[in-house]
Motif scaffolding. Structure first.
Motif, PDB file in Angstrom:
ATOM      1  N   ALA A 105       1.989  18.799  56.386  1.00 33.60           N
ATOM      2  CA  ALA A 105       3.289  18.361  56.911  1.00 33.60           C
ATOM      3  C   ALA A 105       3.774  19.311  58.001  1.00 33.60           C
ATOM      4  O   ALA A 105       4.295  18.878  59.045  1.00 33.60           O
ATOM      5  CB  ALA A 105       4.297  18.269  55.781  1.00 33.60           C
ATOM      6  N   GLN A 106       3.589  20.615  57.778  1.00 31.84           N
ATOM      7  CA  GLN A 106       3.976  21.606  58.784  1.00 31.84           C
ATOM      8  C   GLN A 106       3.166  21.456  60.060  1.00 31.84           C
ATOM      9  O   GLN A 106       3.635  21.787  61.150  1.00 31.84           O
ATOM     10  CB  GLN A 106       3.803  23.017  58.218  1.00 31.84           C
ATOM     11  N   SER A 107       1.945  20.946  59.922  1.00 31.55           N
ATOM     12  CA  SER A 107       1.056  20.790  61.066  1.00 31.55           C
ATOM     13  C   SER A 107       1.260  19.473  61.798  1.00 31.55           C
ATOM     14  O   SER A 107       0.531  19.172  62.751  1.00 31.55           O
ATOM     15  CB  SER A 107      -0.404  20.906  60.605  1.00 31.55           C
ATOM     16  N   GLY A 108       2.213  18.664  61.329  1.00 36.93           N
ATOM     17  CA  GLY A 108       2.524  17.421  62.026  1.00 36.93           C
ATOM     18  C   GLY A 108       1.959  16.159  61.427  1.00 36.93           C
ATOM     19  O   GLY A 108       2.077  15.083  62.029  1.00 36.93           O
ATOM     20  N   ALA A 109       1.330  16.241  60.252  1.00 34.69           N
ATOM     21  CA  ALA A 109       0.809  15.029  59.610  1.00 34.69           C
ATOM     22  C   ALA A 109       1.960  14.083  59.293  1.00 34.69           C
ATOM     23  O   ALA A 109       3.002  14.502  58.792  1.00 34.69           O
ATOM     24  CB  ALA A 109       0.051  15.387  58.340  1.00 34.69           C
ATOM     25  N   THR A 110       1.776  12.816  59.593  1.00 28.36           N
ATOM     26  CA  THR A 110       2.871  11.859  59.455  1.00 28.36           C
ATOM     27  C   THR A 110       2.818  11.038  58.173  1.00 28.36           C
ATOM     28  O   THR A 110       3.793  10.359  57.837  1.00 28.36           O
ATOM     29  CB  THR A 110       2.877  10.893  60.653  1.00 28.36           C
ATOM     30  N   GLY A 111       1.702  11.069  57.466  1.00 28.86           N
ATOM     31  CA  GLY A 111       1.624  10.363  56.196  1.00 28.86           C
ATOM     32  C   GLY A 111       2.341  11.137  55.106  1.00 28.86           C
ATOM     33  O   GLY A 111       2.633  12.330  55.240  1.00 28.86           O
ATOM     34  N   THR A 112       2.617  10.466  54.009  1.00 31.38           N
ATOM     35  CA  THR A 112       3.226  11.123  52.857  1.00 31.38           C
ATOM     36  C   THR A 112       2.270  11.037  51.669  1.00 31.38           C
ATOM     37  O   THR A 112       1.514  10.071  51.536  1.00 31.38           O
ATOM     38  CB  THR A 112       4.561  10.469  52.470  1.00 31.38           C
ATOM     39  N   ALA A 113       2.321  12.052  50.817  1.00 31.09           N
ATOM     40  CA  ALA A 113       1.402  12.077  49.671  1.00 31.09           C
ATOM     41  C   ALA A 113       2.044  12.765  48.488  1.00 31.09           C
ATOM     42  O   ALA A 113       2.919  13.622  48.651  1.00 31.09           O
ATOM     43  CB  ALA A 113       0.100  12.776  50.057  1.00 31.09           C
ATOM     44  N   HIS A 114       1.571  12.407  47.308  1.00 28.42           N
ATOM     45  CA  HIS A 114       2.056  12.992  46.066  1.00 28.42           C
ATOM     46  C   HIS A 114       0.863  13.312  45.172  1.00 28.42           C
ATOM     47  O   HIS A 114      -0.117  12.573  45.145  1.00 28.42           O
ATOM     48  CB  HIS A 114       2.999  12.042  45.341  1.00 28.42           C
ATOM     49  N   VAL A 115       0.971  14.425  44.443  1.00 31.62           N
ATOM     50  CA  VAL A 115      -0.053  14.825  43.484  1.00 31.62           C
ATOM     51  C   VAL A 115       0.570  14.848  42.096  1.00 31.62           C
ATOM     52  O   VAL A 115       1.626  15.455  41.898  1.00 31.62           O
ATOM     53  CB  VAL A 115      -0.628  16.219  43.807  1.00 31.62           C
ATOM     54  N   LEU A 116      -0.082  14.212  41.148  1.00 28.11           N
ATOM     55  CA  LEU A 116       0.390  14.184  39.768  1.00 28.11           C
ATOM     56  C   LEU A 116      -0.557  14.983  38.887  1.00 28.11           C
ATOM     57  O   LEU A 116      -1.779  14.907  39.048  1.00 28.11           O
ATOM     58  CB  LEU A 116       0.486  12.748  39.268  1.00 28.11           C
ATOM     59  N   HIS A 117       0.003  15.726  37.948  1.00 27.17           N
ATOM     60  CA  HIS A 117      -0.789  16.512  37.015  1.00 27.17           C
ATOM     61  C   HIS A 117      -1.029  15.702  35.750  1.00 27.17           C
ATOM     62  O   HIS A 117      -0.085  15.200  35.128  1.00 27.17           O
ATOM     63  CB  HIS A 117      -0.039  17.806  36.670  1.00 27.17           C
ATOM     64  N   GLY A 118      -2.296  15.544  35.373  1.00 25.44           N
ATOM     65  CA  GLY A 118      -2.582  14.830  34.141  1.00 25.44           C
ATOM     66  C   GLY A 118      -4.002  14.320  34.095  1.00 25.44           C
ATOM     67  O   GLY A 118      -4.790  14.503  35.020  1.00 25.44           O
ATOM     68  N   ASP A 119      -4.342  13.695  32.983  1.00 30.29           N
ATOM     69  CA  ASP A 119      -5.635  13.053  32.795  1.00 30.29           C
ATOM     70  C   ASP A 119      -5.566  11.677  33.446  1.00 30.29           C
ATOM     71  O   ASP A 119      -4.742  10.839  33.068  1.00 30.29           O
ATOM     72  CB  ASP A 119      -5.920  12.919  31.291  1.00 30.29           C
ATOM     73  N   ALA A 120      -6.424  11.436  34.432  1.00 32.95           N
ATOM     74  CA  ALA A 120      -6.351  10.192  35.204  1.00 32.95           C
ATOM     75  C   ALA A 120      -6.467   8.959  34.323  1.00 32.95           C
ATOM     76  O   ALA A 120      -5.905   7.904  34.647  1.00 32.95           O
ATOM     77  CB  ALA A 120      -7.435  10.183  36.269  1.00 32.95           C
ATOM     78  N   ARG A 121      -7.174   9.061  33.207  1.00 34.93           N
ATOM     79  CA  ARG A 121      -7.337   7.899  32.339  1.00 34.93           C
ATOM     80  C   ARG A 121      -6.000   7.393  31.824  1.00 34.93           C
ATOM     81  O   ARG A 121      -5.839   6.204  31.547  1.00 34.93           O
ATOM     82  CB  ARG A 121      -8.264   8.248  31.174  1.00 34.93           C
ATOM     83  N   HIS A 122      -5.040   8.300  31.690  1.00 34.35           N
ATOM     84  CA  HIS A 122      -3.717   7.921  31.192  1.00 34.35           C
ATOM     85  C   HIS A 122      -2.696   7.839  32.324  1.00 34.35           C
ATOM     86  O   HIS A 122      -1.859   6.938  32.345  1.00 34.35           O
ATOM     87  CB  HIS A 122      -3.261   8.933  30.150  1.00 34.35           C
ATOM     88  N   THR A 123      -2.783   8.768  33.272  1.00 40.87           N
ATOM     89  CA  THR A 123      -1.807   8.814  34.357  1.00 40.87           C
ATOM     90  C   THR A 123      -1.882   7.574  35.228  1.00 40.87           C
ATOM     91  O   THR A 123      -0.850   7.031  35.650  1.00 40.87           O
ATOM     92  CB  THR A 123      -2.023  10.077  35.214  1.00 40.87           C
ATOM     93  N   LEU A 124      -3.079   7.101  35.530  1.00 44.74           N
ATOM     94  CA  LEU A 124      -3.219   5.904  36.360  1.00 44.74           C
ATOM     95  C   LEU A 124      -2.595   4.685  35.689  1.00 44.74           C
ATOM     96  O   LEU A 124      -2.010   3.831  36.359  1.00 44.74           O
ATOM     97  CB  LEU A 124      -4.695   5.643  36.652  1.00 44.74           C
TER      98      LEU A 124
END
Length: 322
Positions: A105-124
Motif C-alpha cells: 500500500a505504501q508503494s502505491g498498490a491500488t488493490g485491497t487485501a485481507h489476511v485471516l488467521h485460522g485453519d482454511a478448512r473452517h475459515t473458508l
C-alpha cells in the motif's frame, strides 16, 4: 516409467511454459517484501503468482489463497489492481503477510487485501456468506518437500536454517502424506463455493523424495483437486531457471545442490530442479458436491502410502520446486 496419473489426465493436459525466473528470487522480492519474509520455508516465487494473476484475471477481480504464507499471492494481486483475501494457519506468517500488504500500500498498490488467521478448512466455510461466487482466481501451494527448503547460514561452518514450519502438529506440513492430501482436498472443497462459476484454481507443486524414492506429488495433488469437484484445464511449467540465448540459467540453491550430490553419491542420478508444476483447474459452471463414491482410488482413505510413491525410472529427475 510413467505413473498411472501421468499416463492419464496429467499427461493429456495442454502444457505451457512460464519464464518466471528471469530474475533471481531475491531480486523479485527486494523492496516488495519485508526482510522477515525470507524466513518462510516454502515461499512461492513472486513471478509465478504474478503470471497466474495476469493470465487468469482482470483488474478488479478477487484473488484468494487459502494457505497464503507470507502473502505472496495477495501482494502480487494488489500490485496488479486486483483485490485479494488470504487465510494462513500460523500467526507468525499472518503478521508477515499483513506487513507485506502494508508495504504494498505504501508503494502505491491500488488493490485491497485481507489476511485471516485460522485453519482454511473452517475459515473458508465462514467466509462463504460474504464471498459466495466472488473469487475469480485461487492460487495456492500445499506444503511439501522439506528436504529442499531452507537457507544457508555461515556461522561456524555452513548450516541450514528456516527449513521447517512451527512444531504445531495441526499444521498439515507436519502430517503424513495421506492426511495432507485429504486435508488439502477439504480445503479445496471449502473454497469451491467462493469461486465464481468457471473460476480458476492454480496450484503450484512438485515431486519430492522420501527415503530415496520420488513421490509424484503433482499427480496426487491433481487427484485431490479433482476429488474436490474441480475440472483440469491446463498444466503449466513455471521455470525456476532463467532463459538466456535459448539456454537455461540454473537458480539452484546450495542445499538443493548438496542434496543432489548426496543422492548421486548413493547411485541416484538426480538432477537440479528447473521448474515448478502449476496445475490449472476450474470450478465447473454447474458444480455439484463431490461424493465419496466419485473419488479417484488413489485418494481413498484406505490407499497405502506405498501406492502413492512413484519412482522415476533410473532416478533421472529430482522433480520440480517452489
Amino acid at each position: 516409467m510413467p505413473t498411472p496419473r501421468e499416463s492419464g489426465t496429467l499427461r493429456k493436459l495442454p502444457v505451457t511454459v512460464w519464464p518466471t525466473a528471469q530474475q533471481v528470487a531475491r531480486t523479485q522480492r527486494r523492496g516488495r517484501y519485508i526482510p522477515e519474509s525470507t524466513a518462510h520455508p516454502a515461499k512461492m516465487l513472486p513471478a509465478i503468482a504474478a503470471h497466474a494473476i495476469t493470465a487468469f484475471t482482470t483488474p478488479g477481480d478477487l484473488v484468494a489463497d487459502p494457505m497464503c504464507g507470507i502473502g505472496t499471492t495477495l501482494v502480487e494481486a494488489v500490485h496488479q489492481e486486483r483485490d485479494a483475501i488470504g487465510v494462513e494457519y500460523e500467526q507468525r506468517w499472518v503478521d508477515v503477510a499483513q506487513a507485506n500488504l502494508a508495504l504494498a500500500a505504501q508503494s502505491g498498490a491500488t488493490g485491497t487485501a485481507h489476511v485471516l488467521h485460522g485453519d482454511a478448512r473452517h475459515t473458508l466455510t465462514r467466509l462463504a456468506g460474504a464471498y459466495t461466487a466472488r473469487v475469480g482466481l485461487l492460487v495456492t501451494s500445499p506444503p511439501y518437500g522439506a528436504s529442499l527448503h531452507g537457507q544457508t547460514a555461515a556461522s561456524g561452518g555452513v548450516q541450514k536454517r528456516d527449513y521447517r514450519y512451527s512444531h504445531d502438529r495441526g499444521n498439515l506440513a507436519h502430517r503424513s502424506l495421506p492426511t495432507l492430501l485429504h486435508g488439502f482436498t477439504d480445503i479445496l472443497i471449502a473454497a469451491l463455493p467462493l469461486l465464481r462459476p468457471g473460476g480458476i484454481v492454480a496450484i503450484t507443486t512438485r515431486p519430492f523424495r522420501h527415503d530415496g524414492e520420488l513421490i509424484d506429488f503433482p499427480s496426487l495433488t491433481l487427484d485431490a483437486a479433482i476429488n474436490a469437484g474441480l475440472e483440469p484445464v491446463q498444466r503449466c511449467i513455471a521455470l525456476l531457471a532463467g532463459v538466456r540465448d535459448g539456454r537455461l540459467v540454473p537458480r539452484t540453491s546450495f542445499f538443493q545442490l548438496d542434496y543432489i550430490r548426496k543422492l548421486r553419491a548413493h547411485g541416484v542420478p538426480a538432477r537440479a530442479i528447473a521448474h515448478e508444476d502449476v496445475l490449472v483447474l476450474r470450478r465447473p459452471p454447474m458444480p455439484s458436491s463431490p461424493a465419496a463414491s466419485q473419488r479417484h482410488p488413489l485418494s481413498s482413505a484406505d490407499t497405502s502410502i506405498g501406492e502413492r510413491v512413484a519412482v522415476v525410472a533410473g532416478g533421472a529427475s529430482e522433480g520440480w520446486a517452489a
